[in-house]
Scaffold this motif. Structure first.
Motif, PDB file in Angstrom:
ATOM      1  N   VAL A  60       0.849  -1.179  -0.081  1.00 64.57           N
ATOM      2  CA  VAL A  60       0.012  -0.024  -0.076  1.00 64.57           C
ATOM      3  C   VAL A  60       1.033   1.350  -0.134  1.00 64.57           C
ATOM      4  CG1 VAL A  60      -1.646   1.297   1.418  1.00 64.57           C
ATOM      5  CG2 VAL A  60      -1.997  -1.062   0.984  1.00 64.57           C
ATOM      6  N   LEU A  61       1.956   1.072   0.626  1.00 65.97           N
ATOM      7  CA  LEU A  61       2.768   2.233   0.974  1.00 65.97           C
ATOM      8  C   LEU A  61       3.643   2.739  -0.351  1.00 65.97           C
ATOM      9  CD1 LEU A  61       4.241   1.921   4.434  1.00 65.97           C
ATOM     10  CD2 LEU A  61       2.985   3.653   3.726  1.00 65.97           C
ATOM     11  N   LYS A  62       4.006   1.721  -0.956  1.00 62.41           N
ATOM     12  CA  LYS A  62       4.546   1.736  -2.076  1.00 62.41           C
ATOM     13  C   LYS A  62       3.727   2.426  -3.187  1.00 62.41           C
ATOM     14  CE  LYS A  62       8.369  -1.495  -2.525  1.00 62.41           C
ATOM     15  NZ  LYS A  62       8.489  -3.024  -2.587  1.00 62.41           N
ATOM     16  N   GLN A  63       2.375   1.877  -3.169  1.00 66.78           N
ATOM     17  CA  GLN A  63       1.505   2.571  -4.220  1.00 66.78           C
ATOM     18  C   GLN A  63       1.205   4.202  -3.953  1.00 66.78           C
ATOM     19  OE1 GLN A  63      -2.048   0.240  -3.823  1.00 66.78           O
ATOM     20  NE2 GLN A  63      -2.964   1.129  -5.647  1.00 66.78           N
ATOM     21  N   VAL A  64       1.035   4.338  -2.372  1.00 69.10           N
ATOM     22  CA  VAL A  64       1.017   5.676  -1.905  1.00 69.10           C
ATOM     23  C   VAL A  64       2.106   6.838  -2.388  1.00 69.10           C
ATOM     24  CG1 VAL A  64       0.971   7.139   0.083  1.00 69.10           C
ATOM     25  CG2 VAL A  64      -0.537   5.120   0.018  1.00 69.10           C
ATOM     26  N   ASP A  65       3.330   6.064  -2.321  1.00 66.40           N
ATOM     27  CA  ASP A  65       4.563   6.750  -2.710  1.00 66.40           C
ATOM     28  C   ASP A  65       4.634   7.193  -4.185  1.00 66.40           C
ATOM     29  OD1 ASP A  65       6.914   7.867  -2.296  1.00 66.40           O
ATOM     30  OD2 ASP A  65       7.868   5.986  -2.552  1.00 66.40           O
ATOM     31  N   GLU A  66       3.911   6.023  -4.665  1.00 61.07           N
ATOM     32  CA  GLU A  66       3.852   6.207  -6.368  1.00 61.07           C
ATOM     33  C   GLU A  66       3.073   7.301  -6.497  1.00 61.07           C
ATOM     34  OE1 GLU A  66       2.536   3.081  -9.308  1.00 61.07           O
ATOM     35  OE2 GLU A  66       4.533   2.471  -8.072  1.00 61.07           O
ATOM     36  N   PHE A  67       1.650   7.544  -5.874  1.00 62.52           N
ATOM     37  CA  PHE A  67       0.906   8.472  -6.145  1.00 62.52           C
ATOM     38  C   PHE A  67       1.224  10.068  -5.689  1.00 62.52           C
ATOM     39  CE2 PHE A  67      -2.630   5.390  -5.590  1.00 62.52           C
ATOM     40  CZ  PHE A  67      -3.200   5.267  -7.035  1.00 62.52           C
ATOM     41  N   ALA A  68       2.030   9.770  -4.569  1.00 61.60           N
ATOM     42  CA  ALA A  68       2.486  11.187  -4.077  1.00 61.60           C
ATOM     43  C   ALA A  68       3.600  11.846  -4.883  1.00 61.60           C
ATOM     44  CB  ALA A  68       3.247  10.761  -2.627  1.00 61.60           C
ATOM     45  N   SER A  69       4.375  10.845  -5.588  1.00 60.31           N
ATOM     46  CA  SER A  69       5.321  11.484  -6.548  1.00 60.31           C
ATOM     47  C   SER A  69       4.697  11.735  -7.703  1.00 60.31           C
ATOM     48  CB  SER A  69       6.360  10.236  -6.838  1.00 60.31           C
ATOM     49  OG  SER A  69       5.857   8.937  -7.522  1.00 60.31           O
ATOM     50  N   LYS A  70       3.446  11.354  -8.176  1.00 61.05           N
ATOM     51  CA  LYS A  70       2.731  11.860  -9.479  1.00 61.05           C
ATOM     52  C   LYS A  70       1.701  12.976  -8.995  1.00 61.05           C
ATOM     53  CE  LYS A  70       2.329   7.716 -11.865  1.00 61.05           C
ATOM     54  NZ  LYS A  70       1.504   6.236 -12.058  1.00 61.05           N
ATOM     55  N   GLY A  71       2.140  13.526  -7.656  1.00 60.99           N
ATOM     56  CA  GLY A  71       1.349  14.795  -7.068  1.00 60.99           C
ATOM     57  C   GLY A  71      -0.089  14.734  -6.784  1.00 60.99           C
ATOM     58  N   ILE A  72      -0.507  13.507  -6.524  1.00 58.32           N
ATOM     59  CA  ILE A  72      -2.013  13.217  -6.153  1.00 58.32           C
ATOM     60  C   ILE A  72      -1.786  12.879  -4.464  1.00 58.32           C
ATOM     61  CG2 ILE A  72      -4.079  11.914  -6.294  1.00 58.32           C
ATOM     62  CD1 ILE A  72      -2.660  11.029  -9.145  1.00 58.32           C
ATOM     63  N   SER A  73      -2.648  13.608  -3.873  1.00 58.72           N
ATOM     64  CA  SER A  73      -2.551  13.442  -2.301  1.00 58.72           C
ATOM     65  C   SER A  73      -3.061  12.146  -2.227  1.00 58.72           C
ATOM     66  CB  SER A  73      -3.588  14.569  -1.767  1.00 58.72           C
ATOM     67  OG  SER A  73      -3.694  14.278  -0.272  1.00 58.72           O
ATOM     68  N   PRO A  74      -2.211  11.499  -1.144  1.00 56.28           N
ATOM     69  CA  PRO A  74      -2.708  10.066  -0.915  1.00 56.28           C
ATOM     70  C   PRO A  74      -3.970  10.089  -0.021  1.00 56.28           C
ATOM     71  CG  PRO A  74      -0.904  10.727   0.591  1.00 56.28           C
ATOM     72  CD  PRO A  74      -1.170  11.869  -0.706  1.00 56.28           C
ATOM     73  N   ARG A  75      -4.131  10.999   0.726  1.00 55.20           N
ATOM     74  CA  ARG A  75      -5.338  11.109   1.312  1.00 55.20           C
ATOM     75  C   ARG A  75      -6.568  11.139   0.483  1.00 55.20           C
ATOM     76  NH1 ARG A  75      -3.831  14.594   6.455  1.00 55.20           N
ATOM     77  NH2 ARG A  75      -2.333  15.099   4.889  1.00 55.20           N
ATOM     78  N   ALA A  76      -6.274  11.688  -0.495  1.00 59.56           N
ATOM     79  CA  ALA A  76      -7.531  11.976  -1.421  1.00 59.56           C
ATOM     80  C   ALA A  76      -7.780  10.620  -2.106  1.00 59.56           C
ATOM     81  CB  ALA A  76      -7.110  12.872  -2.647  1.00 59.56           C
ATOM     82  N   LYS A  77      -6.700   9.601  -2.173  1.00 58.33           N
ATOM     83  CA  LYS A  77      -6.965   8.689  -2.987  1.00 58.33           C
ATOM     84  C   LYS A  77      -7.716   7.375  -2.065  1.00 58.33           C
ATOM     85  CE  LYS A  77      -5.837   9.713  -7.108  1.00 58.33           C
ATOM     86  NZ  LYS A  77      -6.590   9.628  -8.112  1.00 58.33           N
ATOM     87  N   ASN A  78      -6.983   7.235  -1.018  1.00 58.31           N
ATOM     88  CA  ASN A  78      -7.534   6.195   0.010  1.00 58.31           C
ATOM     89  C   ASN A  78      -7.570   6.559   1.388  1.00 58.31           C
ATOM     90  OD1 ASN A  78      -5.097   5.750   1.107  1.00 58.31           O
ATOM     91  ND2 ASN A  78      -4.588   4.173  -0.626  1.00 58.31           N
ATOM     92  N   GLY A  79      -8.394   5.990   2.123  1.00 57.26           N
ATOM     93  CA  GLY A  79      -8.526   6.444   3.595  1.00 57.26           C
ATOM     94  C   GLY A  79      -7.346   5.699   4.501  1.00 57.26           C
ATOM     95  N   PHE A  80      -6.401   5.277   3.738  1.00 61.51           N
ATOM     96  CA  PHE A  80      -5.179   4.526   4.630  1.00 61.51           C
ATOM     97  C   PHE A  80      -4.541   5.492   5.824  1.00 61.51           C
ATOM     98  CE2 PHE A  80      -2.072   1.531   5.277  1.00 61.51           C
ATOM     99  CZ  PHE A  80      -0.900   2.184   5.523  1.00 61.51           C
ATOM    100  N   SER A  81      -4.407   4.741   6.953  1.00 64.54           N
ATOM    101  CA  SER A  81      -3.980   5.431   7.844  1.00 64.54           C
ATOM    102  C   SER A  81      -2.554   4.601   8.313  1.00 64.54           C
ATOM    103  CB  SER A  81      -4.857   5.557   9.369  1.00 64.54           C
ATOM    104  OG  SER A  81      -4.185   5.848  10.390  1.00 64.54           O
ATOM    105  N   ARG A  82      -1.519   5.370   8.381  1.00 62.91           N
ATOM    106  CA  ARG A  82      -0.172   4.869   8.697  1.00 62.91           C
ATOM    107  C   ARG A  82      -0.039   4.232  10.088  1.00 62.91           C
ATOM    108  NH1 ARG A  82      -0.328   8.884   5.583  1.00 62.91           N
ATOM    109  NH2 ARG A  82      -0.192  10.025   7.393  1.00 62.91           N
ATOM    110  N   HIS A  83      -0.798   5.067  11.027  1.00 62.68           N
ATOM    111  CA  HIS A  83      -0.575   4.660  12.122  1.00 62.68           C
ATOM    112  C   HIS A  83      -1.377   3.249  12.978  1.00 62.68           C
ATOM    113  CE1 HIS A  83       1.065   8.507  11.943  1.00 62.68           C
ATOM    114  NE2 HIS A  83       0.087   8.819  11.626  1.00 62.68           N
ATOM    115  N   GLU A  84      -2.022   2.878  12.093  1.00 59.45           N
ATOM    116  CA  GLU A  84      -2.895   1.685  12.519  1.00 59.45           C
ATOM    117  C   GLU A  84      -1.998   0.668  13.315  1.00 59.45           C
ATOM    118  OE1 GLU A  84      -6.019   0.771   9.830  1.00 59.45           O
ATOM    119  OE2 GLU A  84      -6.856   2.631   9.905  1.00 59.45           O
ATOM    120  N   ASN A  85      -1.053   0.354  12.151  1.00 61.49           N
ATOM    121  CA  ASN A  85      -0.306  -0.830  12.646  1.00 61.49           C
ATOM    122  C   ASN A  85       0.976  -0.641  13.325  1.00 61.49           C
ATOM    123  OD1 ASN A  85      -2.287  -2.721  11.559  1.00 61.49           O
ATOM    124  ND2 ASN A  85      -1.388  -2.125   9.549  1.00 61.49           N
ATOM    125  N   CYS A  86       1.058   0.702  13.921  1.00 60.74           N
ATOM    126  CA  CYS A  86       2.296   0.607  14.426  1.00 60.74           C
ATOM    127  C   CYS A  86       2.359   0.458  15.843  1.00 60.74           C
ATOM    128  CB  CYS A  86       2.677   2.251  14.317  1.00 60.74           C
ATOM    129  SG  CYS A  86       3.341   2.784  12.659  1.00 60.74           S
TER     130      CYS A  86
END
Ligand code: ADP
Ligand code: MG
Length: 795
Positions: free
Chosen positions: A769-795
């Motif tokens: 998921v993170l890889k995907q997010v990173d990809e989106f981010a580098s493409k200039g799309i806000s990750p939050r805009a694309k999915n509701g993923f929360s990075r802190h859930e599993n920490c």
């Protein structure tokens, strides 16, 4: 005792005026001795002229008094009164009496003042001085000081010293008065501004004629006298009676004719030296004992120096060459420095005896005096520096006021209006300059565009501003990276938009230019029409046509009348009537031609009128056209303005967007960094867990291995040759314990393994998921805009 400080500001007053030393000759009458000796008169005065003749010699002076020259009584009025007046204006003055012993110097000066005798210059000066002070005292404050000294044998002596008063009686007639022991001798000093002062001489303040006369008398009595062959009364010393006049004009004076209001606060100070010189005769003529002779030599030392000074100053050539003037050669010349060639108005009175026995000395005196006439002095008004400065400023003020008046006396109001106009004009000028600058830059941009369009691609144009903004984006402290490259299309669009705007402006400018040109053309055409007063012309022609019509009508009537007459005549036909008929016919013909002409004229006028109408219409059309062009122009200008405004708006919003984008970019960058860090951490956790799982697996394997081998051992024991029952029980017990432990361990490890596997799967998923997010981010799309993923859930 130190003398009071000399008045300030000497030589700093008004511009110096050149004036020569005035020389008057005073010829005394033959005196008793001379008469008894049977002396003859050897001096003649040219009648009506200030000219003296002695033997072959003739001298001209400023004045000659006595022995049939002017009356002696006129001397004071002519020679001294101007000096006294000058004293009140601040000018120094000196009166010198020169001549051989017995020639009448003391008599002329009045130095031998006794018992209120008022002959002689000094008493008369006192008289005039005090009467003048009396008339001026309400507007000016006066202070008078007198000093009286003599120079004997190169020593300055104070004749007013109160301490030596009583001693005068003890002094014998041969040696003169003796100085009081312990009293320092009087010193001649020069101040920094070149004023000569006497240090240590008594200066007595006087306020009345009586007081001053007392000083004069006292000094005269103190004066050293010794009898000589020449004159048993005469002194061989130089006596100098000095009057100092200080005046302070009061603040609100009542002005007399002499003083101007500008001098109202003035401080002035001036000195009048009245000098009775010692006898000028040669030493040998005193002819007495050694002591007398010595005195004679001393006397002559002062007079010799005086002669040299006069010679140096009186010779124009020497003066121009800047020859040294030997003022310092004697005390006398040093004291009289200002009176000879300096800041003083000076009169020398040469006293002579007319007796033939004195002819030689008389001639010497006349020669001496004649040279003195050439001395040029530079008297100045002696003010103190402050009043001097004030006077200067007043003069400047006056000058400026005069100048102001001369410039048309423009009032302050006028000046104000002019100032306002200047400000307005300056503002207008500034506006125009700005406009000019704008047009210029626009012109440059236009040129640039033209060259660019020659290159073929309008997109190759990048306006300076745009370039700059791009550069600023590129050089900013963060990197927009790909997100910016994504904007390049937009920038192209921006360039295009700008280009379009410039193009539009350009065409509009051209259009405007064209309109202006046409307008000018039409207006100049219009001027051609305007040159003629169309209305007046029209009226003129209309009137003319009416006139012609009237004329035509009259002629037609005449014709009709003639025709009728002819008809009548034809009815009663005879010879006579035939003739009349002919005449009428002729007349008729003439009238016919006249009518024809008039008709033609009328027609041409009508034609003209028509033409006029046409041109009027053309003018009207032209006027309309001009109006429409003007309207078009206004419209165009409005459009241009609108367009510029729109462009400005667009540009402003564009800039705002850019700013927003930059902010967004910065935020994305931050998110990306955060994600990367998180990713790294997750990877590490995953690795650790994997390692732990591997360890657990290994341990499990080891345990299984151990169980297997222990099973083998047990079977070997049970199958062995007789082990006792105790040993068997113990080993069974141990085996069971071991087995139990292994079982528990296996269970634990398995549980752990499963847990780790689950975690690993979850982490792998998160990583994906993170890889995907990173990809989106580098493409200039806000990750939050694309999915509701929360990075802190599993920490
Ligand atoms: P000096 O001072 O030059 O030695 P004085 O003034 O003592 O000479 O004069 C000498 C004498 O001549 C005195 O007795 C004086 O009275 C007399 N004397 C001088 N001048 C005149 C004159 N103008 N009229 C009449 N007597 C004079
Ligand atoms: Mg004398």
């Amino acid at each position: 005792m130190e003398a009071p400080p000399s008045p300030p500001g000497t030589n700093a007053g008004a511009a110096a005026e050149d004036c020569c030393v005035k020389v008057a000759v005073h010829i005394r009458p033959l005196i008793g001795d001379e008469r008894s000796q049977g002396c003859k008169d050897c001096v003649t005065v040219v009648s009506g002229k200030p000219q003296v003749q002695i033997g072959m010699h003739s001298f001209t002076f400023d004045h000659v008094y006595g022995s049939t020259g002017s009356s002696s009584s006129a001397m004071f009025e002519e020679c001294v009164t101007p000096l006294v007046d000058g004293l009140f204006q601040g000018y120094n003055a000196t009166v010198l009496a020169y001549g051989q012993t017995g020639s009448g110097k003391t008599y002329t000066m009045g130095t031998g003042f006794k018992d209120g005798c008022q002959t002689g210059i000094i008493p008369q000066v006192m008289n005039v001085l005090f009467s003048k002070i009396e008339t001026l005292k309400h507007q000016t404050e006066f202070q008078l000081h007198v000093s009286f000294i003599e120079i004997l044998k190169e020593e300055v002596r104070d004749l007013l010293d109160p301490n030596s008063l009583n001693k005068s009686e003890t002094a014998n007639g041969h040696t003169g008065k003796v100085s009081v022991p312990g009293k320092p001798p009087i010193q001649i000093r020069e101040t920094s501004n070149g004023v000569i002062t006497l240090a240590g001489s008594t200066e007595i303040s006087v306020s009345s004629f009586k007081e001053m006369a007392a000083c004069l008398e006292q000094g005269s009595m103190s004066r050293a006298t010794g009898s000589t062959n020449m004159n048993n009364q005469s002194s061989r010393s130089h006596a100098i009676f000095t009057i100092s006049l200080e005046q302070m004009r009061k603040l609100s004076p009542v002005f007399s004719g002499e003083s101007s209001p500008n001098e109202s606060e003035e401080y002035l100070c001036a000195k009048l030296h009245l000098v009775d010189l010692a006898g000028s005769e040669r030493a040998k003529r005193t002819g007495s004992d050694g002591l007398r002779f010595k005195e004679g030599v001393h006397i002559n030392k002062g007079l010799l120096a005086l002669g040299n000074v006069i010679s140096a100053l009186g010779d124009e050539k020497k003066r121009k060459e800047g020859v040294h003037v030997p003022y310092r050669d004697s005390k006398l010349t040093r004291l009289l420095q200002d009176s000879l060639g300096g800041n003083s108005r000076t009169v020398m009175i040469a006293c002579i005896s007319p007796a033939d026995i004195n002819a030689e000395e008389t001639l010497n005196t006349l020669k001496y005096a004649n040279r003195a006439r050439n001395i040029q002095n530079k008297p100045v008004i002696n003010r103190d520096p402050m009043s001097n400065e004030m006077l200067k400023m007043r003069q400047q003020l006056e000058y400026l006021q005069a100048e102001l008046c001369a410039r048309g006396g423009s009032s302050s109001e006028e000046v104000q209006v002019l100032k306002e106009r200047i400000t307005w004009l300056e503002a207008a000028n500034e506006d125009l300059c700005r406009e000019l600058h704008e047009y210029r830059s626009r012109c440059i941009a236009m040129d640039q565009r033209e060259t660019d369009s020659l290159d073929g691609s309008p997109y190759s144009l990048k306006s300076d501003g745009l370039k700059r903004s791009l550069q600023s984006i590129e050089s900013s402290d963060y990197q927009m990276g790909e997100s910016l490259s994504g904007d390049s299309r937009e920038i192209d669009e921006e360039v295009a938009k700008e280009w379009e705007h410039k193009l539009l402006q350009n065409t509009m400018d051209k259009e405007l230019h064209e309109l202006n040109r046409r307008l000018e053309e039409k207006e100049s055409e219009m001027k051609l029409f305007g040159g003629i007063n169309t209305e007046a012309l029209k009226q003129h022609f209309g009137k003319k046509i009416l006139e012609l019509e009237d004329e035509k009508r009259i002629v037609q009537q005449e014709r009709d009348r003639l025709l009728a007459e002819i008809e009548n005549l034809a009815a009663s036909s005879d010879g006579q009537t035939q003739k009349m008929q002919d005449i009428h016919a002729h007349k008729l013909k003439f009238l016919e031609t006249q009518i024809l002409e008039l008709r033609k004229k009328q027609e041409s006028h009508v034609q003209l009128l028509k033409q006029k109408q046409k041109s009027d219409e053309a003018a009207k059309r032209l006027q309309d056209e001009i109006q429409s062009i003007k309207a078009q122009k206004v419209q165009l200008q409005q459009r241009m303005k609108q367009e510029a405004e729109q462009f400005r708006h667009w540009k402003a919003s564009r800039e705002k967007e850019l700013l927003q984008l930059r902010k967004e970019g910065r935020r994305n960058e931050y998110e990306r960094h955060k994600l990367q860090a998180l990713n790294q951490r997750q990877k590490l956790v995953l690795q650790r867990k994997t390692e732990e799982a591997a360890m657990a697996t290994k341990r499990l394997k080891e345990l299984l291995e151990a169980r297997k081998s222990s099973v083998r051992d047990n079977s070997a024991v049970s199958n062995g040759n007789g082990v006792n029952g105790q040993t068997n029980d113990k080993s069974l017990q141990r085996w069971l314990d071991h087995e139990l432990e292994v079982m528990v361990n296996v269970h634990e490890v398995r549980f752990e393994y499963e847990k780790q596997s689950q975690v690993r799967a979850a982490l792998a998923e998160e990583l994906a998921v993170l890889k995907q997010v990173d990809e989106f981010a580098s493409k200039g799309i806000s990750p939050r805009a694309k999915n509701g993923f929360s990075r802190h859930e599993n920490c």
